[in-house]
Design a protein around this motif. Structure first.
Motif, PDB file in Angstrom:
ATOM      1  N   THR A   8      36.476  31.168  32.731  1.00 41.11           N
ATOM      2  CA  THR A   8      36.025  32.436  33.243  1.00 41.11           C
ATOM      3  C   THR A   8      36.633  34.014  33.345  1.00 41.11           C
ATOM      4  O   THR A   8      37.919  33.600  33.474  1.00 41.11           O
ATOM      5  N   GLU A   9      36.053  34.813  31.896  1.00 47.10           N
ATOM      6  CA  GLU A   9      37.149  36.075  32.245  1.00 47.10           C
ATOM      7  C   GLU A   9      37.113  36.529  33.485  1.00 47.10           C
ATOM      8  O   GLU A   9      36.457  37.592  33.432  1.00 47.10           O
ATOM      9  N   LYS A  10      38.362  37.349  34.030  1.00 44.49           N
ATOM     10  CA  LYS A  10      38.094  38.188  34.965  1.00 44.49           C
ATOM     11  C   LYS A  10      38.591  39.406  34.418  1.00 44.49           C
ATOM     12  O   LYS A  10      39.250  39.945  33.708  1.00 44.49           O
ATOM     13  N   GLN A  11      37.751  40.460  35.735  1.00 45.67           N
ATOM     14  CA  GLN A  11      37.772  41.802  34.712  1.00 45.67           C
ATOM     15  C   GLN A  11      38.383  42.853  35.711  1.00 45.67           C
ATOM     16  O   GLN A  11      38.225  42.856  37.443  1.00 45.67           O
ATOM     17  N   PRO A  12      39.640  43.500  34.815  1.00 43.08           N
ATOM     18  CA  PRO A  12      40.364  43.539  35.790  1.00 43.08           C
ATOM     19  C   PRO A  12      39.853  45.516  36.914  1.00 43.08           C
ATOM     20  O   PRO A  12      38.664  45.784  35.866  1.00 43.08           O
ATOM     21  N   PHE A  13      39.725  45.457  37.805  1.00 42.30           N
ATOM     22  CA  PHE A  13      39.426  46.594  39.134  1.00 42.30           C
ATOM     23  C   PHE A  13      39.927  47.203  39.182  1.00 42.30           C
ATOM     24  O   PHE A  13      40.258  48.568  39.470  1.00 42.30           O
ATOM     25  N   VAL A  42      53.155  44.614  42.063  1.00 43.99           N
ATOM     26  CA  VAL A  42      51.758  45.278  41.471  1.00 43.99           C
ATOM     27  C   VAL A  42      51.050  44.022  41.243  1.00 43.99           C
ATOM     28  O   VAL A  42      51.937  43.672  40.377  1.00 43.99           O
ATOM     29  N   TRP A  43      49.568  43.944  41.079  1.00 43.00           N
ATOM     30  CA  TRP A  43      48.851  42.974  40.919  1.00 43.00           C
ATOM     31  C   TRP A  43      47.701  43.974  40.189  1.00 43.00           C
ATOM     32  O   TRP A  43      46.967  45.051  40.702  1.00 43.00           O
ATOM     33  N   ILE A  54      45.151  38.750  39.535  1.00 42.15           N
ATOM     34  CA  ILE A  54      44.148  38.326  38.100  1.00 42.15           C
ATOM     35  C   ILE A  54      46.296  37.782  37.454  1.00 42.15           C
ATOM     36  O   ILE A  54      46.143  36.855  37.379  1.00 42.15           O
ATOM     37  N   THR A  55      46.964  38.677  37.569  1.00 43.66           N
ATOM     38  CA  THR A  55      48.145  38.273  37.147  1.00 43.66           C
ATOM     39  C   THR A  55      49.118  40.163  37.526  1.00 43.66           C
ATOM     40  O   THR A  55      48.200  40.961  37.895  1.00 43.66           O
TER      41      THR A  55
END
Length: 155
Positions: free
Chosen positions: A11-16, A25-26, A35-36
């Motif tokens: 499942t790809e997580k979209q950076p917001f 920082v994340w 996410i990372t």
């Protein structure tokens, strides 16, 4: 799955947004999930991600950023937003101004800022902060050069 089969689901997580907390920082999703913490600057630049700062800013980011987006004059100068005390927000603008929002009626405060800019050029003035926290009142703190003039110093 038996026998001899591996089932993999990605499942790809979209950076917001970029979330700063405890000097780290994340990248986060719209619902505030981490996410990372790797290569955040690269992703932030690539996707032009907004910065949210402070405890709880990750889970409230989508609401406050949506509110800011609905007010184009504010959105045009938006730099970052800081969660204060887990209950309210400060907006930092690219012109150096800080907007202290109330706990409630955020939309009303943002709309008032738009009117003040339209009618009186609020965002082009030397103002350090605009405080909407006191119900029914607006407190403006002049910037450094405005303070010098008020104190009678040569500019």
């Amino acid at each position: 799955m038996l026998p001899y089969t591996i089932h993999v689901e990605l499942t790809e997580k979209q950076p917001f947004a970029v979330w700063q907390i405890d000097q780290r920082v994340w990248l986060i999703t719209a619902d505030g999930e981490r996410i990372t913490a790797r290569d955040v600057e690269t992703y932030a630049a690539k996707f032009d991600l907004p910065m949210v700062v402070g405890a709880g800013a990750n889970t409230g980011a989508s609401d406050i950023l949506a509110a800011i987006t609905r007010h184009p004059r504010v959105a045009a100068l938006f730099a970052s937003v800081v969660r204060v005390g887990g209950r309210r927000w400060d907006i930092h603008l690219s012109n150096g101004m800080v907007v202290l929002l109330p706990e409630e009626n955020i939309e009303e405060a943002l709309a008032k800022m738009e009117v003040l800019d339209s009618e009186q050029g609020l965002f082009s003035r030397d103002i350090e902060s605009v405080d909407f926290r006191i119900g029914g009142r607006l407190v403006v703190k002049p910037g450094a050069s405005a303070n010098s003039v008020l104190e009678g110093e040569n500019t």
